[in-house]
Motif scaffolding. Sequence first.
Motif, PDB file in Angstrom:
ATOM      1  N   UNK A  50       0.837  -1.180   0.075  1.00 27.58           N
ATOM      2  CA  UNK A  50       0.220   0.032  -0.019  1.00 27.58           C
ATOM      3  C   UNK A  50       1.006   1.382  -0.098  1.00 27.58           C
ATOM      4  N   UNK A  51       0.380   2.307  -1.049  1.00 31.87           N
ATOM      5  CA  UNK A  51       1.180   3.473  -1.104  1.00 31.87           C
ATOM      6  C   UNK A  51       1.263   4.195   0.351  1.00 31.87           C
ATOM      7  N   UNK A  52       0.215   4.227   0.972  1.00 32.12           N
ATOM      8  CA  UNK A  52       0.209   4.915   2.316  1.00 32.12           C
ATOM      9  C   UNK A  52       0.965   4.640   3.328  1.00 32.12           C
ATOM     10  N   UNK A  53       1.354   3.228   3.282  1.00 29.67           N
ATOM     11  CA  UNK A  53       2.204   2.619   4.262  1.00 29.67           C
ATOM     12  C   UNK A  53       3.822   2.487   3.880  1.00 29.67           C
ATOM     13  N   UNK A  54       3.982   2.678   2.553  1.00 34.26           N
ATOM     14  CA  UNK A  54       5.377   2.348   2.145  1.00 34.26           C
ATOM     15  C   UNK A  54       6.511   3.455   2.940  1.00 34.26           C
ATOM     16  N   UNK A  55       6.291   4.541   3.048  1.00 31.27           N
ATOM     17  CA  UNK A  55       7.102   5.433   3.763  1.00 31.27           C
ATOM     18  C   UNK A  55       7.601   5.142   5.216  1.00 31.27           C
ATOM     19  N   UNK A  56       6.539   4.441   5.866  1.00 33.08           N
ATOM     20  CA  UNK A  56       6.971   4.240   7.423  1.00 33.08           C
ATOM     21  C   UNK A  56       7.845   2.688   7.178  1.00 33.08           C
ATOM     22  N   UNK A  57       7.483   1.973   6.142  1.00 30.94           N
ATOM     23  CA  UNK A  57       8.348   0.735   6.455  1.00 30.94           C
ATOM     24  C   UNK A  57       9.707   0.969   5.718  1.00 30.94           C
ATOM     25  N   UNK A  58       9.931   1.908   4.908  1.00 28.06           N
ATOM     26  CA  UNK A  58      11.139   2.116   4.214  1.00 28.06           C
ATOM     27  C   UNK A  58      12.224   2.893   5.442  1.00 28.06           C
ATOM     28  N   UNK A  59      11.366   3.833   6.277  1.00 31.45           N
ATOM     29  CA  UNK A  59      11.904   4.493   7.064  1.00 31.45           C
ATOM     30  C   UNK A  59      12.188   3.899   8.164  1.00 31.45           C
ATOM     31  N   UNK A  60      11.571   2.940   8.489  1.00 32.88           N
ATOM     32  CA  UNK A  60      11.872   1.563   9.700  1.00 32.88           C
ATOM     33  C   UNK A  60      12.768   0.729   9.488  1.00 32.88           C
ATOM     34  N   UNK A  61      13.139   0.473   8.356  1.00 34.39           N
ATOM     35  CA  UNK A  61      14.296  -0.715   7.893  1.00 34.39           C
ATOM     36  C   UNK A  61      14.937  -0.286   6.636  1.00 34.39           C
ATOM     37  N   UNK A  63      17.721  -0.358   5.669  1.00 30.45           N
ATOM     38  CA  UNK A  63      18.747  -1.333   5.220  1.00 30.45           C
ATOM     39  C   UNK A  63      18.040  -2.480   4.514  1.00 30.45           C
ATOM     40  N   UNK A  64      16.781  -2.808   4.769  1.00 26.57           N
ATOM     41  CA  UNK A  64      16.189  -3.919   3.859  1.00 26.57           C
ATOM     42  C   UNK A  64      15.042  -3.311   2.607  1.00 26.57           C
ATOM     43  N   UNK A  65      14.403  -2.307   2.974  1.00 23.21           N
ATOM     44  CA  UNK A  65      13.289  -1.687   2.107  1.00 23.21           C
ATOM     45  C   UNK A  65      13.792  -0.593   1.434  1.00 23.21           C
ATOM     46  N   UNK A  66      13.481  -0.178   0.387  1.00 24.49           N
ATOM     47  CA  UNK A  66      13.663   0.891  -0.411  1.00 24.49           C
ATOM     48  C   UNK A  66      12.470   1.482  -1.252  1.00 24.49           C
ATOM     49  N   UNK A  67      12.393   2.433  -1.728  1.00 24.94           N
ATOM     50  CA  UNK A  67      11.425   2.787  -2.684  1.00 24.94           C
ATOM     51  C   UNK A  67      11.624   2.466  -4.050  1.00 24.94           C
ATOM     52  N   UNK A  68      10.721   2.333  -4.963  1.00 21.13           N
ATOM     53  CA  UNK A  68      11.054   2.266  -6.336  1.00 21.13           C
ATOM     54  C   UNK A  68      11.524   3.269  -6.972  1.00 21.13           C
ATOM     55  N   UNK A  69      12.012   3.213  -8.186  1.00 22.15           N
ATOM     56  CA  UNK A  69      12.377   4.195  -9.191  1.00 22.15           C
ATOM     57  C   UNK A  69      11.109   5.313  -9.610  1.00 22.15           C
ATOM     58  N   UNK A  70      11.706   6.396  -9.756  1.00 22.77           N
ATOM     59  CA  UNK A  70      10.535   7.542  -9.981  1.00 22.77           C
ATOM     60  C   UNK A  70       9.495   6.827 -10.832  1.00 22.77           C
TER      61      UNK A  70
END
Length: 115
Positions: A50-61, A63-70
């Motif tokens: 879900x778009x609305x949750x991904x920033x929190x997932x990436x910020x929390x970890x 080293x594991x998760x990152x946003x897709x390309x533009x």
Amino acid sequence: MVGVDDVRRVALALPRTTEHLIRDRVKFRVGRIVYVAFSRDETTMGFGFPKEERAALVAGRPETFFLPGPADMRYQWVECRLDRLDPEEMEELVVDAWRMCVPKKVAREHLGDLA
């Protein structure tokens, strides 16, 4: 560490899933909707999230998760480094991404109360 074969085992057990090799990349989809895709070198995996949750997932970890390309930011999508996932976490991510693509009835029938 998790690899393509581990993800394949989980994904292909999910109803309506098919595997495809598109531009040298392994992808799993339901109909025309891709819910898991690997980088060409199979070190990273993108998955529906879900778009609305991904920033929190990436910020929390980070080293594991990152946003897709533009170009892919418009999609409900996140990427991860496979060497940072354990099998249980991978399974949860794959099943949740699949659940975003199938009708609720299909998810309920397959997962029972977990859907």
